[in-house]
Design an enzyme around this catalytic site. Structure first.
Site, PDB file in Angstrom:
ATOM      1  N   ALA A  88       0.985  -1.137   0.093  1.00 48.18           N
ATOM      2  CA  ALA A  88      -0.111  -0.100  -0.140  1.00 48.18           C
ATOM      3  C   ALA A  88       0.978   1.280   0.095  1.00 48.18           C
ATOM      4  CB  ALA A  88      -0.996  -0.087   1.084  1.00 48.18           C
ATOM      5  N   LEU A  89       1.956   1.305  -0.981  1.00 48.71           N
ATOM      6  CA  LEU A  89       2.732   2.440  -1.072  1.00 48.71           C
ATOM      7  C   LEU A  89       2.291   3.625  -1.415  1.00 48.71           C
ATOM      8  CD1 LEU A  89       5.739   0.426  -2.809  1.00 48.71           C
ATOM      9  CD2 LEU A  89       5.243   0.498  -0.318  1.00 48.71           C
TER      10      LEU A  89
ATOM     11  N   GLU B 125      10.321   7.723  10.096  1.00 49.37           N
ATOM     12  CA  GLU B 125      10.329   8.493  11.410  1.00 49.37           C
ATOM     13  C   GLU B 125       8.843   8.336  11.940  1.00 49.37           C
ATOM     14  OE1 GLU B 125      12.350  12.035  11.872  1.00 49.37           O
ATOM     15  OE2 GLU B 125      14.164  11.413  11.693  1.00 49.37           O
TER      16      GLU B 125
ATOM     17  N   ASP C  56       6.906   5.941  11.973  1.00 53.11           N
ATOM     18  CA  ASP C  56       6.896   4.844  13.205  1.00 53.11           C
ATOM     19  C   ASP C  56       7.949   4.972  14.194  1.00 53.11           C
ATOM     20  OD1 ASP C  56       4.328   3.651  12.096  1.00 53.11           O
ATOM     21  OD2 ASP C  56       5.461   3.276  10.346  1.00 53.11           O
TER      22      ASP C  56
ATOM     23  N   HIS D  78       6.515   6.399   1.511  1.00 53.20           N
ATOM     24  CA  HIS D  78       7.443   5.047   1.101  1.00 53.20           C
ATOM     25  C   HIS D  78       8.226   5.744  -0.011  1.00 53.20           C
ATOM     26  CE1 HIS D  78       3.916   2.543   2.592  1.00 53.20           C
ATOM     27  NE2 HIS D  78       5.092   2.285   3.110  1.00 53.20           N
TER      28      HIS D  78
ATOM     29  N   GLN E 258       9.082   2.052  16.485  1.00 51.64           N
ATOM     30  CA  GLN E 258       9.580   1.059  15.623  1.00 51.64           C
ATOM     31  C   GLN E 258      11.082   1.134  15.285  1.00 51.64           C
ATOM     32  OE1 GLN E 258       7.535  -1.073  12.263  1.00 51.64           O
ATOM     33  NE2 GLN E 258       8.563   0.370  10.935  1.00 51.64           N
TER      34      GLN E 258
ATOM     35  N   ARG F  43      -2.971   3.521   6.334  1.00 50.71           N
ATOM     36  CA  ARG F  43      -4.314   3.265   7.091  1.00 50.71           C
ATOM     37  C   ARG F  43      -5.011   4.507   6.829  1.00 50.71           C
ATOM     38  NH1 ARG F  43      -1.128  -0.008  10.927  1.00 50.71           N
ATOM     39  NH2 ARG F  43      -2.107  -1.923  10.820  1.00 50.71           N
TER      40      ARG F  43
HETATM   41  O1  PAF Z   1       6.625  -0.419   9.071  1.00 54.41           O
HETATM   42  C1  PAF Z   1       6.058  -1.188   8.579  1.00 54.41           C
HETATM   43  O2  PAF Z   1       5.554  -1.136   7.585  1.00 54.41           O
HETATM   44  C2  PAF Z   1       6.040  -2.778   9.175  1.00 54.41           C
HETATM   45  O3  PAF Z   1       6.171  -2.742  10.546  1.00 54.41           O
HETATM   46  C3  PAF Z   1       7.627  -3.566   8.626  1.00 54.41           C
HETATM   47  C4  PAF Z   1       8.745  -2.664   9.345  1.00 54.41           C
HETATM   48  C5  PAF Z   1       7.546  -3.753   7.215  1.00 54.41           C
HETATM   49  C6  PAF Z   1       7.545  -4.831   9.560  1.00 54.41           C
HETATM   50  O4  PAF Z   1       6.544  -5.466   8.974  1.00 54.41           O
END
Ligand code: PAF
Length: 285
Positions: A29-30, A146, A148, A34, A151, A185
């Site tokens: 879903a770029l 950044e 996320d 991205h 993460q 999302r």
């Molecule tokens: O950020 C995301 O899209 C996901 O958490 C990742 C890093 C691809 C891991 O599934």
């Protein structure tokens, strides 16, 4: 650009390459966020690998795994336009041939906080698939957004704590003109929810402005809460917190991070911004 779906194909492609290899891991879903990651990675890499995999391990039982957008053809177009060399788009059976893995990466204390507090097991799932993909792709560089931030922080921490031979690179968030951070999302949002969603960035910007005026941490948070309530009265706030840049509890001066998560209808959105609290030194203009 080559697209491969199996580990065997990936390994063969990996073993024939030369130069600096960068990976951008995605769930597809770029969008333009991205694309910014791909541009940043392209600049530093001889070979650019993108992974597209909606990782079941990081979704809770009542989350949106089934309805998560899957748009492989459009994603491949985005990759082609960005000069990607290799796309790895495995199935779940290819990634987890023995079913759900018994051994997973433990994200530690930070993994249970913020996103991990609201989504138990989320970062176990994220770090496990990130580590698997790093092992399969074996890149020199791995780029994460950044947007996320928790993460990104945990992936950096995993690379450091487990001595992974990869440089983790963070890329700034891309925003809509009204400030909404781009996210796969966002496409769940109705028009009315889309307007409400701008309350997350409005709250962060109000906090940043309060810090620039010289407010302390509690003043910053109060300003952010007021802006959120005024801009997004229909949204349900999950958290709005001020931490240090490593996500440790609130700094009283210097650099920090302001992070927010909220439900807009059935959609949970997150955002964050860097912040600098007055430390007695004049703030940079
Ligand atoms: O950020 C995301 O899209 C996901 O958490 C990742 C890093 C691809 C891991 O599934």
């Amino acid at each position: 650009m080559r697209t491969v779906h199996t580990r065997a194909e990936l390994t063969a492609a990996r073993d024939s390459r030369t130069g600096t290899v960068a990976v951008v891991m995605t769930m597809g879903a770029l969008h333009e966020g991205h694309a910014a990651l791909l541009r940043a990675a392209r600049e530093r890499a001889d070979q650019l690998v993108v992974t597209i995999f909606v990782n079941p391990l990081q979704f809770g039982p009542n989350e949106d795994f089934d309805r998560y957008p899957r748009t492989l053809d459009a994603d491949l177009e985005v990759c082609r336009a960005a000069g990607v060399d290799l796309v790895f788009a495995p199935s779940a059976a290819e990634m987890y041939p023995a079913g759900q893995p018994m051994v997973r990466v433990d994200p530690g204390r930070l993994g249970a906080d913020l996103e991990g507090g609201s989504r138990p097991g989320f970062f176990h799932g994220v770090l496990t698939v990130v580590l698997k993909l790093l092992n399969l792709v074996r890149p020199d560089l791995a780029f994460f957004g950044e947007k996320d931030y928790q993460q990104l922080t945990l992936v950096r921490r995993m690379a450091r704590d487990l001595d992974l031979p990869v440089e983790v690179v963070g890329v700034p968030t891309v925003r809509e003109p009204d400030g909404l951070a781009l996210s796969s999302r966002n496409r769940y949002l109705s028009e009315a929810e889309r307007r409400t969603a701008s309350g997350l960035s409005a709250a962060l910007l109000a906090g940043v402005a309060a810090a620039e005026r010289g407010d302390d941490g509690s003043g910053v948070l109060a300003a952010a809460h007021r802006a959120f309530a005024a801009t997004a009265p229909d949204a349900r706030l999950d958290y709005l917190v001020l931490t240090d840049p490593d996500l440790e509890p609130g700094p009283t001066s210097g650099p920090g991070r302001l992070l927010v998560a909220a439900w807009v209808g059935r959609t949970r959105l997150i955002d964050n911004m860097p912040i600098r609290l007055a430390d007695g030194e004049p703030l940079a203009p």
